[in-house]
Structures are given as C-alpha cells and as structure tokens.
Design an enzyme around this catalytic site. Structure first.
Site, mmCIF file in Angstrom:
data_model
loop_
_atom_site.group_PDB
_atom_site.id
_atom_site.type_symbol
_atom_site.label_atom_id
_atom_site.label_comp_id
_atom_site.label_asym_id
_atom_site.label_seq_id
_atom_site.Cartn_x
_atom_site.Cartn_y
_atom_site.Cartn_z
ATOM 1 N N HIS A 131 57.429 -33.823 -8.264
ATOM 2 C CA HIS A 131 56.483 -32.849 -7.708
ATOM 3 C C HIS A 131 55.104 -33.500 -7.572
ATOM 4 C CE1 HIS A 131 54.245 -29.315 -6.937
ATOM 5 N NE2 HIS A 131 53.799 -29.137 -8.158
ATOM 6 N N CYS A 161 56.006 -23.811 -8.614
ATOM 7 C CA CYS A 161 56.180 -25.120 -7.971
ATOM 8 C C CYS A 161 57.602 -25.653 -8.120
ATOM 9 C CB CYS A 161 55.195 -26.125 -8.556
ATOM 10 S SG CYS A 161 53.495 -25.647 -8.241
ATOM 11 N N ASN A 173 48.971 -30.840 -3.661
ATOM 12 C CA ASN A 173 50.073 -30.089 -4.284
ATOM 13 C C ASN A 173 50.429 -28.894 -3.389
ATOM 14 O OD1 ASN A 173 51.656 -28.382 -5.823
ATOM 15 N ND2 ASN A 173 50.408 -28.558 -7.681
HETATM 16 N N1 COA Z 1 34.978 -32.668 -8.967
HETATM 17 C C1 COA Z 1 34.112 -33.208 -9.844
HETATM 18 N N2 COA Z 1 34.140 -32.925 -11.164
HETATM 19 C C2 COA Z 1 35.100 -32.097 -11.590
HETATM 20 C C3 COA Z 1 36.032 -31.512 -10.738
HETATM 21 C C4 COA Z 1 35.949 -31.825 -9.372
HETATM 22 N N3 COA Z 1 36.802 -31.326 -8.453
HETATM 23 N N4 COA Z 1 36.856 -30.716 -11.458
HETATM 24 C C5 COA Z 1 36.448 -30.812 -12.733
HETATM 25 N N5 COA Z 1 35.387 -31.638 -12.820
HETATM 26 C C6 COA Z 1 34.634 -32.029 -14.001
HETATM 27 C C7 COA Z 1 34.764 -31.067 -15.138
HETATM 28 O O1 COA Z 1 33.849 -30.014 -15.013
HETATM 29 C C8 COA Z 1 34.462 -31.956 -16.319
HETATM 30 O O2 COA Z 1 33.059 -32.116 -16.414
HETATM 31 P P1 COA Z 1 32.346 -32.242 -17.860
HETATM 32 O O3 COA Z 1 32.934 -33.466 -18.481
HETATM 33 O O4 COA Z 1 30.913 -32.360 -17.489
HETATM 34 O O5 COA Z 1 32.705 -30.986 -18.583
HETATM 35 C C9 COA Z 1 35.042 -33.310 -15.909
HETATM 36 O O6 COA Z 1 35.196 -33.251 -14.489
HETATM 37 C C10 COA Z 1 36.382 -33.604 -16.527
HETATM 38 O O7 COA Z 1 37.188 -32.441 -16.404
HETATM 39 P P2 COA Z 1 38.644 -32.414 -16.992
HETATM 40 O O8 COA Z 1 39.200 -31.044 -16.810
HETATM 41 O O9 COA Z 1 38.615 -32.990 -18.382
HETATM 42 O O10 COA Z 1 39.359 -33.469 -16.036
HETATM 43 P P3 COA Z 1 40.838 -33.972 -16.077
HETATM 44 O O11 COA Z 1 40.847 -35.443 -16.182
HETATM 45 O O12 COA Z 1 41.686 -33.201 -17.040
HETATM 46 O O13 COA Z 1 41.333 -33.612 -14.617
HETATM 47 C C11 COA Z 1 42.656 -32.009 -13.430
HETATM 48 C C12 COA Z 1 41.370 -32.267 -14.200
HETATM 49 C C13 COA Z 1 42.688 -30.558 -13.024
HETATM 50 C C14 COA Z 1 42.664 -32.914 -12.209
HETATM 51 C C15 COA Z 1 43.863 -32.367 -14.345
HETATM 52 O O14 COA Z 1 43.723 -31.751 -15.591
HETATM 53 C C16 COA Z 1 45.169 -31.936 -13.740
HETATM 54 O O15 COA Z 1 45.594 -32.421 -12.700
HETATM 55 N N6 COA Z 1 45.893 -31.023 -14.407
HETATM 56 C C17 COA Z 1 47.156 -30.536 -13.887
HETATM 57 C C18 COA Z 1 46.894 -29.503 -12.819
HETATM 58 C C19 COA Z 1 48.104 -29.215 -12.002
HETATM 59 O O16 COA Z 1 48.860 -30.090 -11.679
HETATM 60 N N7 COA Z 1 48.285 -27.935 -11.637
HETATM 61 C C20 COA Z 1 49.370 -27.499 -10.854
HETATM 62 C C21 COA Z 1 50.634 -27.638 -11.592
HETATM 63 S S1 COA Z 1 51.990 -27.199 -10.608
#
Ligand code: COA
Length: 315
Positions: A242, A108, A272
């Site tokens: 980003h 990215c 993204n």
């Molecule tokens: N819809 C509904 N629920 C979802 C979901 C979705 N699309 N994706 C995950 N969940 C659930 C999980 O299973 C988890 O459930 P549980 O509590 O029953 O186990 C819950 O939501 C929380 O998941 P978690 O991973 O703790 O959420 P989060 O607040 O960390 O958000 C991301 C997840 C991926 C949005 C976040 O971590 C993120 O944006 N990370 C950076 C990713 C990124 O930018 N990648 C590219 C970099 S260039």
C-alpha cells in the site's frame, strides 16, 4: 480465482508539493523526505463514479470479458457523494452488467478484503466472474488547512477482473480496534429524536501511531501468508505494498531483506489513494510488462480501524 484483467483511472488535475506549499505551511523538501510523495491527482471537474466506470471498463477490456458475463461486482469505497445507492450499483448500470453487487468499506485495505471475498464467493460454487473496483476520493475527507494529513492523499480508481483459477494462494485479514487514531465522522440529516450533537469534521489522524501500526501489521500479515504457503521471501517476484509512505515500504523491504526492484512504487505520482492504491499499482506494473505468468506476488495494505491484510497470488 485468478486476475485476468486490470485497469485504472486518475483525475486530470496534478497537484504538486510546490502547489501545496502555496496554500499550506509545508515544502516539497518536507513532504518528499518524510513520505516519498512528489505529486498526487485530485478530483476537480470529474466525479468519482466517472473514474470508477472508466477503470472498470478498462479492466473488462483487458480481460476480454463482456460486462454481461460478470456474476458479481464488489466496489471498495470509503466515501463518495452517494450514501445510497452503492457505488457498485452505479458502476453496474454504466457498464451494462446485470449481476448483483455491493460496496465494502475496508478503508485502505478494501482491495485485499475484496479479493478474499471474491475467492470465497467462487469457492461457494455460485459465482465465477467477479469485477472488483476500488474507488476513493480522500481529497474530500481531509482538512485542506491541516498540513499533516492533506499532503498524504490523492484520488483515483483501480479495478481487476477475476475468474476461476487457482492463483490466490493465501489471504490474511486482521483488525485491531484503535478507531480514534484515524477516523472521520460525517454529518447526517437532522432527526427530531436524536439528542446527540451533530458532527461534521475532517479526517483526524495520529500519524506516528498509524506509521507504527502499519509497519508492524504489514510485517505480521506478510509473514503469516508466507508461513501458510511455505514460500520464502526470495521466491516472491513482486511485493506490492500500500503506497502510504515510502518510509513504511522501506521498513518492510529491510525486514524482508529483498532488493528494491521487487517493490514497484508510484507513491511519488499519486500519494495514498486508499483502497485504490494496490489495484492502481498492479495495473501499472502489469501494463509496463513487468509481470510474467507464474510470478508470485505479495500484496499488503493497512488502514483506519486499524485493519490490515496481505495475500499471495500467482500471476
Ligand atoms: N509540512 C511541514 N511540516 C509538517 C508537515 C507538513 N506537511 N506535517 C507535519 N509537520 C511538522 C509537524 O508539525 C512537526 O513539527 P514540530 O516538530 O515542530 O512539532 C514535524 O513536522 C514532525 O512531525 P511528525 O508528525 O513527527 O512527523 P513524522 O516523521 O511522523 O511524519 C507523517 C508525519 C504523517 C508523514 C508520518 O507519521 C506518516 O506517514 N504516518 C502514517 C500516515 C499514514 O500512512 N496514514 C494513512 C494510513 S492508510
């Protein structure tokens, strides 16, 4: 160098959060509150090279430059249908350029890598006019049965034309290997000599680790370029971050203690788009007339690797 033209191109298909909740166990409410994304563009009938060529032509038109006057083309791309030739070569032929070209995979962060390389090429004294195209199709990398990663990404292409100038004030690139937090392996051709099992797996992402890395890395890189140039956060007119997650952008904004209007956003429309994210955002901000000559712009990106980078440029 200085940027004298910008362009972007999007796939025609808009995929909303509601459309995703028809095929995945997710909801508009979850995606919006956790990421800021409402919809993304996804390649359906187009090819990624079509978007790349379109963005390149628009940037050249904006710069009022003939493709024949380009001295180099750099294309940032993680994956496309061709393992070879390089995407930059396909773009070169389609726009009628005759210069050398290459692709880089900076995840990215590809756009900031490309800016830094373009600046070094210019300083070498060999090249003056450089086209940078960032073209990405993460919709072909994610597992569309996995709600965690698939909802985050979108496809698109952004491009800029650079020429001689003194507008790139500082760049800072960083890498710290944590490859297993965000990666994808792809299948290669069968080899009778290779004894390892073949793998063809979708993108693997440990979201929370990526989130923490991204926030820390962006703050560190931005602080570095500020210190190097002596600029204070208040002197910067635009922070282009980003567009990976609105919460990451908000953390950076809070750290810098800067107002909302300095942080242009389009994550709600495109998600993204990997390395294309920054040049698409730059083009939108430019075409909306929000950039004035002399404005200081900070850009910051982070991604798989982990890699990250930031720069300060004067518009
Ligand atoms: N819809 C509904 N629920 C979802 C979901 C979705 N699309 N994706 C995950 N969940 C659930 C999980 O299973 C988890 O459930 P549980 O509590 O029953 O186990 C819950 O939501 C929380 O998941 P978690 O991973 O703790 O959420 P989060 O607040 O960390 O958000 C991301 C997840 C991926 C949005 C976040 O971590 C993120 O944006 N990370 C950076 C990713 C990124 O930018 N990648 C590219 C970099 S260039």
């Amino acid at each position: 160098m200085k940027i004298i033209g910008t362009g972007r191109s999007h796939p025609s298909l808009v995929v909303t959060n509601d459309m995703l909740s028809q095929i995945l166990d997710t909801s508009d409410e979850w995606i919006t509150t956790r990421t800021g994304i409402k919809e993304r563009r996804v390649i359906s009938t187009e090819n990624l090279e079509d978007l790349s060529i379109d963005a390149a032509k628009k940037a050249l038109a904006d710069a009022n430059m003939d493709a024949k006057d380009l001295d180099y083309i750099i294309c940032a791309n993680v994956v496309n249908e061709y393992i070879c030739p390089a995407m930059s070569c396909i773009i070169q032929g389609a726009i009628g350029a005759t210069c050398p070209c290459f692709d880089l995979n900076g995840a990215c962060v590809g756009f900031i890598y490309a800016l830094e390389i373009a600046e070094s090429f210019y300083r070498s004294g060999k090249y003056k006019n450089i086209l940078v195209v960032c073209a990405e199709e993460p919709s072909r990398m994610v597992n569309w049965h996995d709600r965690t990663a698939s909802v985050l990404f979108g496809d698109g292409a952004g491009a800029v034309v650079l020429t001689e100038g003194d507008n790139i004030k500082a760049t800072k690139m960083s890498a710290s290997c944590n490859w297993d937090r965000l990666y994808q392996k792809h299948e290669l051709q069968y080899s009778p000599f290779n004894k390892k099992p073949n793998s063809n797996l979708p993108l693997v992402m440990h979201g929370q680790d990526v989130f923490k890395f991204a926030t820390r890395a962006a703050i560190k890189d931005i602080s570095h370029v500020m210190k190097e140039t002596g600029y204070q956060p208040d002197e910067i007119k635009h922070y282009l971050i980003h567009q990976a997650n609105l919460r990451i952008i908000n953390n950076i904004k809070e750290y810098l203690n800067q107002p909302d209007e300095k942080f242009p956003l389009n994550i709600q429309k495109y998600g993204n788009t990997s390395s294309a994210s920054l040049p698409i955002l730059l083009d939108e901000t430019n075409k909306e007339g929000r950039l004035q000559r002399g404005d200081l712009i900070v850009m910051s990106a982070f991604g798989s690797g982990f890699v990250s980078g930031a720069c300060i440029l004067e518009w």
